[in-house]
Design a protein around this motif. Sequence first.
Motif, short mmCIF file in Angstrom:
data_model
loop_
_atom_site.label_atom_id
_atom_site.label_comp_id
_atom_site.label_asym_id
_atom_site.label_seq_id
_atom_site.Cartn_x
_atom_site.Cartn_y
_atom_site.Cartn_z
N LEU A 47 0.83 -1.20 0.00
CA LEU A 47 0.00 0.00 0.00
C LEU A 47 0.87 1.25 0.00
O LEU A 47 0.62 2.19 -0.77
N PHE A 48 1.89 1.28 0.84
CA PHE A 48 2.81 2.41 0.86
C PHE A 48 3.53 2.56 -0.49
O PHE A 48 3.78 3.68 -0.95
N ALA A 49 3.87 1.44 -1.10
CA ALA A 49 4.59 1.47 -2.37
C ALA A 49 3.74 2.12 -3.47
O ALA A 49 4.23 2.93 -4.26
N VAL A 50 2.47 1.74 -3.52
CA VAL A 50 1.55 2.35 -4.50
C VAL A 50 1.42 3.84 -4.26
O VAL A 50 1.49 4.66 -5.19
N THR A 187 -2.21 5.91 5.68
CA THR A 187 -0.88 5.59 5.15
C THR A 187 -0.43 6.62 4.12
O THR A 187 0.76 6.91 4.01
N TYR A 188 -1.38 7.19 3.38
CA TYR A 188 -1.02 8.22 2.39
C TYR A 188 -0.44 9.44 3.10
O TYR A 188 0.56 10.02 2.64
N CYS A 189 -1.05 9.84 4.20
CA CYS A 189 -0.55 10.99 4.97
C CYS A 189 0.85 10.71 5.51
O CYS A 189 1.73 11.57 5.45
N ILE A 190 1.05 9.50 6.03
CA ILE A 190 2.37 9.13 6.54
C ILE A 190 3.40 9.15 5.42
O ILE A 190 4.51 9.67 5.58
N MET A 191 3.05 8.59 4.27
CA MET A 191 3.97 8.55 3.14
C MET A 191 4.28 9.95 2.63
O MET A 191 5.42 10.26 2.27
N LEU A 192 3.28 10.83 2.62
CA LEU A 192 3.47 12.19 2.14
C LEU A 192 4.45 12.95 3.03
O LEU A 192 5.38 13.59 2.54
N PHE A 193 4.25 12.88 4.34
CA PHE A 193 5.15 13.55 5.27
C PHE A 193 6.56 12.95 5.20
O PHE A 193 7.56 13.67 5.25
N SER A 194 6.63 11.63 5.10
CA SER A 194 7.92 10.95 5.05
C SER A 194 8.68 11.31 3.78
O SER A 194 9.90 11.53 3.81
N TYR A 195 7.97 11.37 2.67
CA TYR A 195 8.61 11.65 1.38
C TYR A 195 9.26 13.03 1.39
O TYR A 195 10.32 13.23 0.79
#
Length: 214
Positions: A47-50, A187-195
């Motif tokens: 999911l994070f990868a997508v 997870t999208y919010c986490i990925m956005l902040f992490s990116y």
Amino acid sequence: MEVYGYWGVINKYCIWVLKFIYTNVLWLAFSILGLGALGLAPSTTALFAVQRQWIRGETEIPVFKYFWNYYKSSFIKSNFLFYIMMLLGWIIYFDLKFFMARDGLIFQTISLLLFILSIWYMIVFVYLFPIFIHFELSLLQYIRFACIVGLLHPFNTIIMLITVGLIYYFMLLFPNFFYLGGISLLTYCIMLFSYKCFNSDKLIKAKTLKRDSK
């Protein structure tokens, strides 16, 4: 045919809602496929990868194919990393309960230190999956690098944790939201902040470890 104006905004919004619902369904389905215990980690990784690809501007990727490929390729390694973290979490939790139940300055001091450690553990855990799909590292390096990211970006980490907390609280108030895109949004919010952290100047040397798109 592209739609413009007010209806164009609504159309784009509806498309993104459907994307979140669809990936949420995939996450649930593949978690169940792995009997929960073994499916949760690779499903979350996929999911994070997508979503990383979406954030990078690749919004037209074949979601199911990409999800499935990442699920298979990360199955063993993601599970191993996940259960290492779960074991560490249980140790911290039971030690904290043990020392908090006892009186005395020494026990109170140890309890305080364990409480601080538990907060740091949560920070590491939140960054762990984005780092896992973004960099090629050893298992211990993933944990260490998550510590580094959290240390270098305290403001970003605080905002991310508040956002995650609000989404989680909303899912508690409205349980159906969990099935209708709640996990995918979280997870999208986490990925956005992490990116944003991964592309900062402080981590420029680590960019050489970045995974290529699959």
